[in-house]
Write a protein that holds these residues in place. Structure first.
Motif, PDB file in Angstrom:
ATOM      1  N   TYR A 662       0.840  -1.191   0.000  1.00 12.79           N
ATOM      2  CA  TYR A 662       0.000   0.000   0.000  1.00 12.79           C
ATOM      3  C   TYR A 662       0.883   1.252   0.000  1.00 12.79           C
ATOM      4  CZ  TYR A 662      -3.651  -3.247   1.585  1.00 12.79           C
ATOM      5  OH  TYR A 662      -4.516  -4.302   1.699  1.00 12.79           O
ATOM      6  N   SER A 663       0.339   2.319  -0.545  1.00 14.56           N
ATOM      7  CA  SER A 663       0.954   3.635  -0.406  1.00 14.56           C
ATOM      8  C   SER A 663      -0.017   4.544   0.347  1.00 14.56           C
ATOM      9  CB  SER A 663       1.288   4.238  -1.769  1.00 14.56           C
ATOM     10  OG  SER A 663       0.100   4.433  -2.523  1.00 14.56           O
ATOM     11  N   GLU A 664       0.489   5.644   0.862  1.00 13.30           N
ATOM     12  CA  GLU A 664      -0.324   6.558   1.664  1.00 13.30           C
ATOM     13  C   GLU A 664      -0.622   7.804   0.851  1.00 13.30           C
ATOM     14  OE1 GLU A 664      -0.096   7.230   6.398  1.00 13.30           O
ATOM     15  OE2 GLU A 664       1.537   8.124   5.256  1.00 13.30           O
ATOM     16  N   ASP A 665      -1.921   8.165   0.763  1.00 15.62           N
ATOM     17  CA  ASP A 665      -2.279   9.375   0.021  1.00 15.62           C
ATOM     18  C   ASP A 665      -2.159  10.607   0.913  1.00 15.62           C
ATOM     19  OD1 ASP A 665      -4.465   9.349   1.663  1.00 15.62           O
ATOM     20  OD2 ASP A 665      -5.910   8.819   0.108  1.00 15.62           O
ATOM     21  N   GLU A 666      -2.572  11.761   0.366  1.00 17.69           N
ATOM     22  CA  GLU A 666      -2.419  13.006   1.113  1.00 17.69           C
ATOM     23  C   GLU A 666      -3.274  13.049   2.374  1.00 17.69           C
ATOM     24  OE1 GLU A 666      -5.406  13.470  -2.193  1.00 17.69           O
ATOM     25  OE2 GLU A 666      -3.340  12.743  -1.988  1.00 17.69           O
ATOM     26  N   ASN A 667      -4.322  12.192   2.423  1.00 15.21           N
ATOM     27  CA  ASN A 667      -5.174  12.133   3.608  1.00 15.21           C
ATOM     28  C   ASN A 667      -4.738  11.033   4.573  1.00 15.21           C
ATOM     29  OD1 ASN A 667      -6.879  14.209   2.605  1.00 15.21           O
ATOM     30  ND2 ASN A 667      -7.924  12.692   1.301  1.00 15.21           N
ATOM     31  N   GLN A 668      -3.543  10.504   4.330  1.00 13.71           N
ATOM     32  CA  GLN A 668      -2.970   9.441   5.157  1.00 13.71           C
ATOM     33  C   GLN A 668      -3.835   8.174   5.143  1.00 13.71           C
ATOM     34  OE1 GLN A 668      -2.242  11.229   9.034  1.00 13.71           O
ATOM     35  NE2 GLN A 668      -0.187  11.872   8.368  1.00 13.71           N
ATOM     36  N   GLU A 669      -4.536   7.967   4.043  1.00 16.21           N
ATOM     37  CA  GLU A 669      -5.288   6.747   3.842  1.00 16.21           C
ATOM     38  C   GLU A 669      -4.482   5.814   2.934  1.00 16.21           C
ATOM     39  OE1 GLU A 669      -9.140   7.557   2.352  1.00 16.21           O
ATOM     40  OE2 GLU A 669      -9.811   8.636   4.148  1.00 16.21           O
ATOM     41  N   LEU A 670      -4.577   4.513   3.211  1.00 15.76           N
ATOM     42  CA  LEU A 670      -3.783   3.535   2.464  1.00 15.76           C
ATOM     43  C   LEU A 670      -4.482   3.161   1.169  1.00 15.76           C
ATOM     44  CD1 LEU A 670      -2.521   1.181   5.315  1.00 15.76           C
ATOM     45  CD2 LEU A 670      -1.360   3.131   4.265  1.00 15.76           C
ATOM     46  N   ILE A 671      -3.711   3.191   0.083  1.00 11.68           N
ATOM     47  CA  ILE A 671      -4.213   2.810  -1.235  1.00 11.68           C
ATOM     48  C   ILE A 671      -3.404   1.607  -1.712  1.00 11.68           C
ATOM     49  CG2 ILE A 671      -4.559   3.535  -3.624  1.00 11.68           C
ATOM     50  CD1 ILE A 671      -4.569   6.425  -2.588  1.00 11.68           C
ATOM     51  N   LYS A 672      -4.100   0.551  -2.075  1.00  9.41           N
ATOM     52  CA  LYS A 672      -3.408  -0.662  -2.521  1.00  9.41           C
ATOM     53  C   LYS A 672      -2.725  -0.409  -3.861  1.00  9.41           C
ATOM     54  CE  LYS A 672      -4.138  -5.573  -3.478  1.00  9.41           C
ATOM     55  NZ  LYS A 672      -5.128  -6.677  -3.521  1.00  9.41           N
ATOM     56  N   GLU A 673      -1.415  -0.731  -3.905  1.00  8.15           N
ATOM     57  CA  GLU A 673      -0.630  -0.534  -5.122  1.00  8.15           C
ATOM     58  C   GLU A 673      -0.469  -1.829  -5.918  1.00  8.15           C
ATOM     59  OE1 GLU A 673       0.459   2.194  -6.404  1.00  8.15           O
ATOM     60  OE2 GLU A 673       0.042   3.606  -4.788  1.00  8.15           O
ATOM     61  N   PHE A 674      -0.085  -2.891  -5.261  1.00  9.79           N
ATOM     62  CA  PHE A 674       0.118  -4.161  -5.945  1.00  9.79           C
ATOM     63  C   PHE A 674       0.188  -5.289  -4.927  1.00  9.79           C
ATOM     64  CE2 PHE A 674       4.261  -2.212  -5.253  1.00  9.79           C
ATOM     65  CZ  PHE A 674       5.013  -3.227  -4.700  1.00  9.79           C
ATOM     66  N   THR A 675       0.134  -6.515  -5.417  1.00  8.63           N
ATOM     67  CA  THR A 675       0.222  -7.709  -4.577  1.00  8.63           C
ATOM     68  C   THR A 675       1.326  -8.604  -5.104  1.00  8.63           C
ATOM     69  OG1 THR A 675      -2.134  -7.655  -4.019  1.00  8.63           O
ATOM     70  CG2 THR A 675      -0.998  -9.760  -3.735  1.00  8.63           C
ATOM     71  N   LEU A 676       2.161  -9.120  -4.219  1.00  5.82           N
ATOM     72  CA  LEU A 676       3.178 -10.099  -4.589  1.00  5.82           C
ATOM     73  C   LEU A 676       2.841 -11.425  -3.933  1.00  5.82           C
ATOM     74  CD1 LEU A 676       6.494  -8.034  -4.323  1.00  5.82           C
ATOM     75  CD2 LEU A 676       5.251  -8.688  -6.382  1.00  5.82           C
ATOM     76  N   GLU A 677       3.189 -12.487  -4.627  1.00  6.55           N
ATOM     77  CA  GLU A 677       2.925 -13.830  -4.108  1.00  6.55           C
ATOM     78  C   GLU A 677       4.184 -14.676  -4.158  1.00  6.55           C
ATOM     79  OE1 GLU A 677      -0.412 -15.477  -6.259  1.00  6.55           O
ATOM     80  OE2 GLU A 677      -1.813 -14.683  -4.776  1.00  6.55           O
ATOM     81  N   PRO A 678       5.182 -14.381  -3.315  1.00  8.74           N
ATOM     82  CA  PRO A 678       6.311 -15.328  -3.215  1.00  8.74           C
ATOM     83  C   PRO A 678       5.784 -16.653  -2.724  1.00  8.74           C
ATOM     84  CG  PRO A 678       6.333 -13.765  -1.393  1.00  8.74           C
ATOM     85  CD  PRO A 678       5.267 -13.298  -2.333  1.00  8.74           C
ATOM     86  N   PHE A 679       6.430 -17.738  -3.155  1.00 11.77           N
ATOM     87  CA  PHE A 679       5.909 -19.039  -2.761  1.00 11.77           C
ATOM     88  C   PHE A 679       7.036 -19.977  -2.373  1.00 11.77           C
ATOM     89  CE2 PHE A 679       6.570 -19.300  -7.328  1.00 11.77           C
ATOM     90  CZ  PHE A 679       7.092 -20.574  -7.540  1.00 11.77           C
ATOM     91  N   VAL A 680       6.656 -21.058  -1.729  1.00 12.65           N
ATOM     92  CA  VAL A 680       7.592 -22.104  -1.334  1.00 12.65           C
ATOM     93  C   VAL A 680       7.164 -23.391  -2.019  1.00 12.65           C
ATOM     94  CG1 VAL A 680       8.529 -23.466   0.567  1.00 12.65           C
ATOM     95  CG2 VAL A 680       8.082 -21.032   0.897  1.00 12.65           C
ATOM     96  N   GLN A 681       8.099 -23.980  -2.764  1.00  9.46           N
ATOM     97  CA  GLN A 681       7.833 -25.241  -3.454  1.00  9.46           C
ATOM     98  C   GLN A 681       8.185 -26.401  -2.524  1.00  9.46           C
ATOM     99  OE1 GLN A 681       9.695 -27.752  -7.184  1.00  9.46           O
ATOM    100  NE2 GLN A 681       9.646 -25.527  -7.384  1.00  9.46           N
ATOM    101  N   LEU A 682       7.224 -27.308  -2.318  1.00  9.40           N
ATOM    102  CA  LEU A 682       7.416 -28.428  -1.396  1.00  9.40           C
ATOM    103  C   LEU A 682       8.109 -29.579  -2.095  1.00  9.40           C
ATOM    104  CD1 LEU A 682       3.884 -28.482   0.325  1.00  9.40           C
ATOM    105  CD2 LEU A 682       5.907 -27.160   0.955  1.00  9.40           C
TER     106      LEU A 682
END
Length: 866
Positions: A662-682
């Motif tokens: 998330y990033s913070e806008d001028e009103n200090q509210e969080l705006i979702k920017e992106f999602t990452l999905e690191p994973f573990v291979q079993l």
């Protein structure tokens, strides 16, 4: 009693063995025929025709053997050890190519495959050079074909055959009970592909790299043909396009390996100076030097000896890298070297043979050739009758250097006068020498495991020189105990100065003229690029706060090389793409240096632990400055972002961890920017492997991977699986959420207060427990003996572990304590790295390949025009 096994497809192995044996025989025939054709004056010699047909038959049989291995892999023929070792039923079919060349035998067959493709092209294009070029080419192919024969000559095994070893006959499985069943085929599964290699890069990187290895043979063959026919310069015309082709393909393969390491292997970067990485880089460096010397000799007729030396070294270093990575000598120094299959002696013999062959041709004098041959075979004979190859190998190496010096002085034309200081050929020659020294340094450090095997045999020499050698170095020489150089900083300290020099030469080299350059016009042409480069370098250095003198110099020379070559392509070549290949390639290389400097030198760990927990409690190697603990649904600051871990999801054999940024806008509210999905291979057999998640921007990359996570699904019980510890008084145990110490054992207990009978025997353990939530608390589990039965009265710490006192060993004064830690809130430990301007490096990689392709095409066009 012999068992009649059901379901074994033995016909595949028998047919594959036949194909490999006939393939070896046909390439041996082709080699002999081409050697005879070299001495036959008839341009349409029957020997030449026989050589061609032998090579074509070898091609067909080799392709057939390769096809059979794919049949085995696709049909899960686990009765063959090679198939069992590199595949299993769960492996997706898209990784069948990866499984083929994961093993040594498959990678040799991949190398053979590319030699076949290139060899058939040479047969149709080399014309009058066909006999000598293909004779040398076929010699090398004979060697490669022998590496997959798997036959014994007396007690010596020649090669390793993927068709020859059945799983039930392998020494590791002699006593396996499954082979007591006639239908064992239906009861087994393969070991599977290494989880690190279950990636699309494994499908495209190895074949590209091996095509690069194979292509280095062609300049070597032309150089050998020139020496063999004593046409010391004519071979350059057909060889130059192939040399640049080899530079392009091998360089692309190396850069693909860097991209794979960066994107998929969680190395935390694109280059780690791993010995296997170095083994492919070193031949590329010498080949680049050889290519520039080819241009010098084509235009000025100088540097012939060094040209032959670097051209041969490029291929010989490929053979040496094969020895390093396949003999097992790097087993403790590299994460992805092959294990030893008993072929190290064979690899040494082949390496010595081709060194002898190439340098014998360079001697150009029959008497010297005979002397060098006697010296070589004497060393081989000594090696064959001794357990150590140190003495013969070192003596032969010394003899080789001596004979090469004689060849240089006697049989290669020397320049009548030295090149002018401000001539293009002088600085191209200096650049080639810098590349050679750079390659020598990398190869030397990479070869430390080999050096450790050689030096103890010369203890008498080190003793005699002990007055000149520091004691610490003397001890390591005698013991052969030099530590392998795996720290990137060690290589960087050496290679950065070399990179500075190369970038500087690239910047002004093209503005120089052959023979001599008038200084004033030269400086006038170069001044605009120099001024622009100074300004850009100052801005970048201030922006990133660079202070290291070597990094500042590398920054300036990289920018200078970029700007100067762009200026040359626009002003001097007037933007004609056909003639701008060298400039574009130089621009690409300059951007690679610049991108590596900025992204690697200015990378920043944005994952810093902001919780009260210490990540070192999970693993002593973890640092709170580089790892962040993320509890599910909590949001914490991370660099310029706020990050929240949203939970995990299992998809097949992978656990994906969803992390929102998330990033913070001028009103200090969080705006979702992106999602990452690191994973573990079993992977139960080979260990679990983390795979990164990366967000790419124009100016940076956010690279993340999981360093710690509980992989099992969240349980219904409030406690984790119990763990039993055998402790003595004062012992400390570190759990995942607590630390506890067995403090004292109390024997005088009030049985009535504990609800026990007066006939019971009871002992209480006093355990000091430290938790983050409760601080220091005391747990007092009780051990009870009632008649012939023992049991424990457990004690639970509030918001902490539960303890049971299970057993007492009076002889050892040892006490068994079982701990059940409470399941806390789900969390992961994640590492996030910000690589600034990494795309500069990848853009440079593309431009380097494009520029080299343009140079190859232009060279072919000029040859055809002439």
């Amino acid at each position: 009693m012999d068992i009649a096994y059901v379901g074994e497809r033995l016909w595949i192995g028998e047919l594959g063995n036949l194909f490999l044996l006939l393939s070896f025989s046909s390439i041996l025939l082709s080699c002999v025929a081409y050697i005879m054709a070299r001495y036959d004056k008839d341009p349409q010699s029957s020997w030449l025709s026989l050589g061609r047909w032998g090579f074509r038959i070898h091609s067909l049989l080799s392709f057939s053997a390769i096809g059979l291995i794919f049949v085995m892999l696709a049909n899960h023929c686990f009765e063959y050890h090679y198939v069992w070792q590199h595949s299993n039923l769960a492996m997706p079919m898209r990784y069948i190519l990866s499984a083929f060349w994961e093993g040594q035998e498959g990678s040799f067959l991949l190398w053979i495959f590319w030699h076949i493709v290139l060899g058939n092209i040479l047969i149709h294009t080399t014309k009058r050079w066909e006999a000598p070029v293909m004779a040398v080419f076929a010699m090398v192919q004979v060697v490669l074909a022998s590496m997959v024969l798997g036959v014994y000559i007396f007690e010596y095994k020649i090669g390793s055959n993927p068709f020859a070893v059945l799983l039930r006959e392998h020494p590791d499985f002699f006593d396996d009970e499954v082979f007591q069943f006639a239908d064992y085929i239906t009861r087994i599964d393969g070991r599977g592909l290494n989880p690190l290699l279950q990636n699309y890069w494994m499908t495209i990187h190895p074949p590209t790299l091996f095509l690069g290895f194979a292509s280095t043979l062609i300049p070597f063959c032309f150089a050998m043909a020139g020496l063999w026919t004593r046409e010391l310069t004519a071979w350059l015309k057909p060889a130059i396009p192939w040399t640049y082709f080899s530079i392009m393909i091998l360089g692309t393969g190396i850069l693909m390996g860097g991209a794979w390491a960066y994107e998929a292997l969680s190395f935390g970067g694109f280059w780690a100076w791993d010995p296997v990485e170095n083994a492919s880089l070193v031949p590329w460096l010498t080949l680049v030097g050889a290519a520039h010397l080819m241009l010098i000799h084509r235009n000025k007729g100088t540097s012939l000896f060094m040209l032959f030396l670097l051209t041969q070294l490029s291929f010989l270093l490929v053979l040496y890298s094969t020895f390093l990575t396949r003999s097992g000598v790097l087993g403790d120094a590299s994460v992805h070297a092959f294990t030893d299959l008993g072929m190290s002696g064979q690899l040494v013999f082949y390496l010595i043979f081709f060194v002898w062959l190439g340098f014998t041709f360079m001697l150009q004098n029959r008497k010297l050739q005979e002397y060098y041959t006697v010296a070589t075979f004497a060393c081989l004979i000594v090696y064959g009758f001794t357990d150590s190859f140190s003495y013969p190998l070192m003596l032969w190496f010394g003899a080789t250097i001596a004979f090469l010096y004689i060849a240089y002085k006697r049989h290669f034309p020397q320049a009548e006068k030295e090149e002018e200081l401000w001539s293009r050929e002088f600085w191209m020659f200096v650049g080639a020498l810098v590349l050679l020294v750079s390659a020598f340094q990398i190869s030397g450090y990479t070869s430390i495991p080999v050096i450790n095997k050689l030096t103890p045999a010369f203890a008498w020499l080190w003793d005699g020189l002990s007055f000149m050698i520091p004691d610490s170095v003397h001890e390591k020489l005698v013991a052969g105990s030099f530590a392998p150089k795996t720290d990137a900083e060690v290589y960087n300290n050496w290679q950065v100065p070399f990179a500075i020099l190369v970038a500087l030469f690239m910047a002004y080299g093209q503005f120089l003229r052959y023979k001599n350059t008038k200084l004033v016009p030269f400086l006038k042409k170069l001044t605009p690029s120099l001024a622009i480069s100074v300004v850009i370098s100052v801005v970048i250095a201030i922006g990133f706060g660079m202070t290291d003198i070597f990094f500042l110099l590398l920054l300036f020379t990289s920018v200078f090389a970029f700007v100067a070559n762009a200026d040359y392509a626009l002003r001097m070549v007037k933007g004609k793409i056909r003639r701008a290949g060298a400039s574009i390639a130089h621009i690409g290389f300059a951007l690679i240096l610049l991108g590596a400097l900025i992204s690697n030198g200015e990378q920043e760990f944005i994952s810093r632990n902001a919780t009260q927990y210490n990540v070192a409690d999970l693993n002593d190697e973890y640092s709170n400055e580089e790892n962040a603990i993320l509890f599910v649904n909590d949001t914490v600051p991370m660099g310029d972002y706020f990050v929240s871990y949203r939970g995990k999801e299992q998809r097949g054999i992978n656990f994906f961890y969803k992390v929102d940024y998330y990033s913070e806008d001028e009103n200090q509210e969080l705006i979702k920017e992106f999602t990452l999905e690191p994973f573990v291979q079993l992977n139960e057999r080979m260990g679990n492997v983390p795979e990164p998640g990366t967000k790419h921007f124009w100016g940076k990359d956010i690279f993340t991977h999981i360093t710690f996570a509980e992989l099992e699904e969240t349980a219904q019980t409030p406690y984790k699986e119990p763990e039993q510890h055998k402790l003595q008084l004062g012992d400390t145990v570190k759990g995942s959420s607590s630390i506890f110490i067995l403090d004292t054992i109390q024997r005088d207990l009030n049985l009535q207060d504990l609800g026990l009978d007066s006939t019971d025997l009871a002992v209480k353990a006093k355990i000091k427990v430290f938790t983050l939530d409760e601080g220091l608390t005391i747990a007092e589990p009780v051990f009870v003996l009632r008649g012939n039965r023992i049991f424990s009265i457990p004690d639970t710490v509030e918001n902490g572990p539960r303890f049971s006192f299970d057993l007492i060993n009076p002889a050892k004064q040892e006490y068994s304590i079982t701990v059940e830690e409470k399941r806390g809130k789900e969390f992961i430990v994640m590492q996030a790295i910000m690589f600034p301007w990494i795309n500069i490096l990848w853009l440079g990689s593309v431009l380097l390949a494009i520029g080299t392709i343009i140079a190859v095409v232009n060279r072919i066009r000029l040859i055809r025009r002439r």
